[in-house]
Design a protein around this motif. Structure first.
Motif, PDB file in Angstrom:
ATOM      1  N   ARG A 105       0.657  -1.123  -0.240  1.00  0.00           N
ATOM      2  CA  ARG A 105      -0.224  -0.138  -0.133  1.00  0.00           C
ATOM      3  C   ARG A 105       0.806   0.766  -0.308  1.00  0.00           C
ATOM      4  O   ARG A 105       0.711   2.059  -0.913  1.00  0.00           O
ATOM      5  CB  ARG A 105      -0.848   0.091   0.916  1.00  0.00           C
ATOM      6  N   ASN A 106       1.770   0.781   0.771  1.00  0.00           N
ATOM      7  CA  ASN A 106       3.196   2.538   0.495  1.00  0.00           C
ATOM      8  C   ASN A 106       3.808   2.412  -0.448  1.00  0.00           C
ATOM      9  O   ASN A 106       3.414   3.933  -1.078  1.00  0.00           O
ATOM     10  CB  ASN A 106       4.288   1.913   2.212  1.00  0.00           C
ATOM     11  N   ALA A 107       3.899   1.422  -1.117  1.00  0.00           N
ATOM     12  CA  ALA A 107       4.382   1.915  -2.758  1.00  0.00           C
ATOM     13  C   ALA A 107       3.414   2.371  -3.576  1.00  0.00           C
ATOM     14  O   ALA A 107       3.923   3.360  -4.049  1.00  0.00           O
ATOM     15  CB  ALA A 107       4.839   0.488  -3.014  1.00  0.00           C
ATOM     16  N   GLU A 108       2.284   2.048  -3.233  1.00  0.00           N
ATOM     17  CA  GLU A 108       1.405   2.691  -3.936  1.00  0.00           C
ATOM     18  C   GLU A 108       1.345   3.910  -4.156  1.00  0.00           C
ATOM     19  O   GLU A 108       1.134   5.076  -5.119  1.00  0.00           O
ATOM     20  CB  GLU A 108       0.164   2.096  -4.635  1.00  0.00           C
ATOM     21  N   LYS A 109       0.631   4.668  -2.643  1.00  0.00           N
ATOM     22  CA  LYS A 109       1.034   5.964  -2.193  1.00  0.00           C
ATOM     23  C   LYS A 109       1.667   6.758  -2.632  1.00  0.00           C
ATOM     24  O   LYS A 109       1.190   7.471  -2.998  1.00  0.00           O
ATOM     25  CB  LYS A 109       0.294   5.651  -0.706  1.00  0.00           C
TER      26      LYS A 109
END
Length: 308
Positions: A116-120
């Motif tokens: 999720r952090n990479a997407e964000k």
């Protein structure tokens, strides 16, 4: 300063971090070992094949930046982070330094969080993550390997680092070393310590070449001895023994100086080259005679015997 996941109460991991960052290194190492023992006895709620080998203590953002700068990470690099937690090292390497890579994390919740952090952060195409045991991870593709593990885990990984990574690969560890394999660089700030190793080429064995010295072309041989990146050994010029001086090995790059007598002259030859399997190619700066003007010429050596 302690790192928290926004919107979540301080859990056991955060409490471990808060304690670890407030104690000196000697105590931190002891506490890390104690927490590792505790981590190996408790499985998280998310199903896993095996218990954790280390406690989860996130690396602070400033330390992440220093680790990546110390390794000189850039757009051409492929970074692998072992025990990637919330993904911050791989994500920072992709977003701030242009690198590509992946992290492995055994804990399912943190693995999902890292995705999720990479997407964000908009780097999911260059920073990916796998829920995987770090000991089962193929690391051969890395040009940079990062880790914040424990000394015992580092030592288990050390043979793989030396045998599977290409010479010149940079290995960065937060806080913990690899015993007698001395780092190529170390940076300290407060209680934080960062280690950098450059994976050395395997150069142990006998090497030979010929070099023109005045009217003669004496045979040179070196019996290289290697302890990680430290090299030494005797050199012979037409079977007369001398000793290698100023020997250095950094990844694939090797350099050394030979001082002796050849062709009736006192010589000083300064060699610098790159190791590629069984051959070294580079240049030699020669002074043939006490008052001679230095000259530079191409140079290559071949390994004639490889140590087991």
């Amino acid at each position: 300063m302690m790192q928290r996941v926004p919107g979540r109460a301080m859990n056991a991991d955060a409490r471990r971090e808060a304690l670890l960052v407030r104690v000196p290194n000697a105590r931190r190492h002891l506490l890390g070992a104690l927490f590792a023992g505790a981590a190996c006895t408790v499985r998280p709620a998310f199903a896993q094949d095996r218990p954790l080998d280390v406690p989860y203590v996130p690396t602070g953002d400033e330390t992440v930046d220093r680790m990546l700068r110390m390794a000189n990470v850039g757009p051409k690099d492929y970074l692998i982070d072992l025990g990637s937690g919330d993904g911050r090292i791989v994500i920072t390497a992709a977003k701030q330094f242009g690198a590509t890579g992946f992290g492995v994390e055994l804990n399912g919740e943190r693995w999902k969080l890292s995705l999720r952090n990479a997407e964000k952060e908009g780097v999911a195409d260059r920073a990916t993550f796998y829920q995987r045991d770090l000991f089962d991870t193929d690391i051969a593709k890395a040009t940079v390997l990062t880790m914040y593990l424990l000394p015992t885990v580092n030592l288990k990984l050390r043979p793989r680092i030396l045998n599977e990574l290409r010479p010149g690969t940079r290995v960065v560890s937060h806080d913990f070393d690899m015993a007698e394999w001395q780092p190529d660089a170390r940076a300290d700030r407060g209680w934080t310590r960062i280690y950098l190793w450059i994976v050395p080429a395997k150069v142990e064995g006998n090497w030979a070449w010929k070099q023109t010295v005045g009217p003669a072309a004496p045979a040179f041989t070196i019996e290289l001895r290697q302890q990680f990146q430290v090299i030494s050994g005797p050199v012979r010029i037409d079977n007369e023994p001398y000793w290698l001086q100023d020997a250095r090995l950094r990844g694939e790059e090797i350099a050394f100086t030979v001082i002796g007598d050849a062709g009736g002259l006192r010589i000083r030859h300064e060699y610098a080259g790159r190791v590629a399997g069984e051959r070294i190619t580079g240049t030699v700066r020669m002074m043939n005679g006490d008052n001679a003007t230095p000259s530079t010429a191409p140079w290559s050596a071949v390994r004639t015997q490889k140590k087991p």
